[in-house]
Design a protein around this motif. Structure first.
Motif, mmCIF file in Angstrom:
data_model
loop_
_atom_site.group_PDB
_atom_site.id
_atom_site.type_symbol
_atom_site.label_atom_id
_atom_site.label_comp_id
_atom_site.label_asym_id
_atom_site.label_seq_id
_atom_site.Cartn_x
_atom_site.Cartn_y
_atom_site.Cartn_z
ATOM 1 N N PHE A 39 0.813 -1.146 0.056
ATOM 2 C CA PHE A 39 -0.026 -0.011 0.056
ATOM 3 C C PHE A 39 0.999 1.324 0.065
ATOM 4 C CE2 PHE A 39 -4.093 -1.919 1.973
ATOM 5 C CZ PHE A 39 -4.247 -2.858 0.921
ATOM 6 N N GLU A 43 0.374 4.070 -2.918
ATOM 7 C CA GLU A 43 -0.031 5.403 -2.497
ATOM 8 C C GLU A 43 0.759 6.427 -3.614
ATOM 9 O OE1 GLU A 43 0.679 6.059 1.484
ATOM 10 O OE2 GLU A 43 -1.126 5.322 2.092
ATOM 11 N N ILE A 48 -4.196 7.260 -8.013
ATOM 12 C CA ILE A 48 -4.998 6.967 -6.952
ATOM 13 C C ILE A 48 -5.890 8.074 -6.272
ATOM 14 C CG2 ILE A 48 -4.749 6.332 -4.409
ATOM 15 C CD1 ILE A 48 -4.081 4.107 -5.980
ATOM 16 N N THR A 49 -7.312 7.742 -6.023
ATOM 17 C CA THR A 49 -8.217 8.787 -5.775
ATOM 18 C C THR A 49 -8.103 9.398 -4.276
ATOM 19 O OG1 THR A 49 -9.946 7.283 -5.536
ATOM 20 C CG2 THR A 49 -9.558 8.088 -7.656
ATOM 21 N N GLU A 52 -9.641 6.337 -2.102
ATOM 22 C CA GLU A 52 -8.705 5.191 -2.022
ATOM 23 C C GLU A 52 -7.605 5.742 -0.874
ATOM 24 O OE1 GLU A 52 -7.619 4.825 -6.054
ATOM 25 O OE2 GLU A 52 -8.925 3.134 -6.377
ATOM 26 N N HIS A 53 -7.272 7.074 -1.144
ATOM 27 C CA HIS A 53 -6.235 7.459 0.011
ATOM 28 C C HIS A 53 -6.708 7.396 1.430
ATOM 29 C CE1 HIS A 53 -2.645 8.817 -2.059
ATOM 30 N NE2 HIS A 53 -3.563 9.399 -2.876
ATOM 31 N N GLN A 54 -8.147 7.549 1.580
ATOM 32 C CA GLN A 54 -8.943 7.418 2.659
ATOM 33 C C GLN A 54 -8.971 5.954 3.320
ATOM 34 O OE1 GLN A 54 -9.855 10.222 4.383
ATOM 35 N NE2 GLN A 54 -10.766 9.205 6.144
ATOM 36 N N TRP A 55 -9.007 5.018 2.311
ATOM 37 C CA TRP A 55 -8.976 3.808 2.711
ATOM 38 C C TRP A 55 -7.678 3.385 3.174
ATOM 39 C CZ3 TRP A 55 -12.725 0.458 3.761
ATOM 40 C CH2 TRP A 55 -14.093 0.734 3.183
ATOM 41 N N PHE A 56 -6.714 3.737 2.444
ATOM 42 C CA PHE A 56 -5.139 3.512 2.838
ATOM 43 C C PHE A 56 -5.082 3.931 4.390
ATOM 44 C CE2 PHE A 56 -3.936 3.430 -1.767
ATOM 45 C CZ PHE A 56 -4.157 2.135 -1.807
#
Length: 343
Positions: A39, A43, A48-49, A52-56
């Motif tokens: 991950f 990143e 990467i949206t 998706e950064h929030q999920w990371f």
């Protein structure tokens, strides 16, 4: 009844394969570490949206919580380790916290907590998060072997690196005085000339900076020849250390096999102990089977040789009219003739 602290230590102990829960925890941590490294790499992709950064981010929070619990559990249960001499509840734990693997466990979670208290560059954070890959050292026999070799050969490698560093200084100083007037931009100072020295001594030869004077070319030729063996010296020390460490592990496993074969066979308990020792030492099944068969063959040859020697001694004793056990004089042929006359 086993205490909770002892049970925690046995579950987290990599060399202990008896607990099913311990195996599950090992697999879970290996997958979690691998996903963390993956991950961190993902990143950096521009595609990467924000979602998706929030999920990371939330995965990062979950990972830090798990790694923090693991770190606290290891520090709490480390005094149960029978290999350490210091059993003091405070000094024993402090001593464990200063070990390389414990420091790695602390470093991989520390940046997250620092970012909550201090303003930290996110790029620096990402680099430190990549250090979590070193947590796999605990679960990899190859990486543990590398650390063992580095620790054992630390003095030799340090001496080789010191000689290499001195040669870099000498080479950069000589090439600076030889090329500075002809190329003031390329060789503006001795630190700037170190780039050329490193590239030349490691045989990379990018070609961005080259000597053009006669004296500079002569010095470059001498430095290139002298550096061939010195640059390769640390790699040679590592290779030699690897070979010696692998031989020591095989000798250790061979001693275990010899102990198991003392009674002439290997039962289920001994087979399980040998298999656990094989996994701990990082020996492949093929190598372990080769060592086992070689020792069995050697054991059989020794037994056959011993029996043949005993039989040969008995035959020689009979031919010399001697008892093979007490070496007293015995007339074997006369005794046999008397027994026939009686019959």
């Amino acid at each position: 009844m086993i205490s909770r602290r002892k049970l925690t230590y046995e579950i987290l102990d990599i060399g202990n394969k008896q607990h099913t829960l311990g195996k599950i925890v090992d697999i879970f941590l290996i997958l979690l570490i691998s996903l963390n490294v993956l991950f961190v790499i993902l990143e950096t992709l521009p595609a990467i949206t924000a979602l998706e950064h929030q999920w990371f981010y939330w995965f990062e929070v979950f990972s830090v919580i798990v790694f923090s619990i693991e770190y606290v559990a290891r520090v709490w249960s480390c005094v149960e380790d029978e290999k350490i001499a210091h059993k003091h509840p405070v000094w024993g734990r402090l001593r464990y916290m200063l070990t390389p693997l414990a420091l790695i466990d602390l470093i991989v979670i520390l940046p997250f907590y620092l970012s909550m208290m201090l303003v930290v560059d996110l790029r620096f954070m990402r680099v430190l998060r990549l250090l979590r890959v070193f947590k796999l050292t605990r679960y990899s026999s190859s990486m543990s072997l590398l650390l063992q070799v580095l620790q054992r050969e630390a003095r030799s490698i340090s001496a080789a690196l010191f000689v290499l560093f001195m040669l870099i200084i000498v080479a950069s100083s000589l090439i600076y005085f030889a090329e500075h007037h002809a190329q003031p931009e390329a060789f503006s100072s001795i630190p700037a000339a170190m780039w050329w020295a490193i590239v030349t001594m490691t045989t990379l030869g990018y070609g961005d900076v080259i000597p053009i004077t006669v004296m500079g070319k002569i010095m470059a030729s001498i430095i290139s020849i002298m550096s061939l063996g010195i640059v390769a010296l640390p790699a040679g020390l590592l290779a030699s250390g690897f070979s010696e460490a692998i031989r020591e592990r095989r000798r250790t496993y061979e001693k275990m096999v010899n102990l198991a074969l003392q009674d002439g066979e290997i039962d289920s308990i001994e087979h399980k102990a040998l298999n656990q020792m094989r996994e701990t030492l990082g020996i492949s099944k093929e190598d372990a089977a080769h060592i086992l068969h070689a020792n069995i063959d050697r054991k059989m040859e020794q037994d056959v040789s011993r029996d043949l020697n005993q039989l040969r001694q008995e035959i020689d004793a009979v031919l010399l009219d001697r008892c093979p056990h007490c070496n007293h004089s015995v007339k074997w042929l006369e005794r046999r003739g008397r027994s026939k006359e009686r019959s």
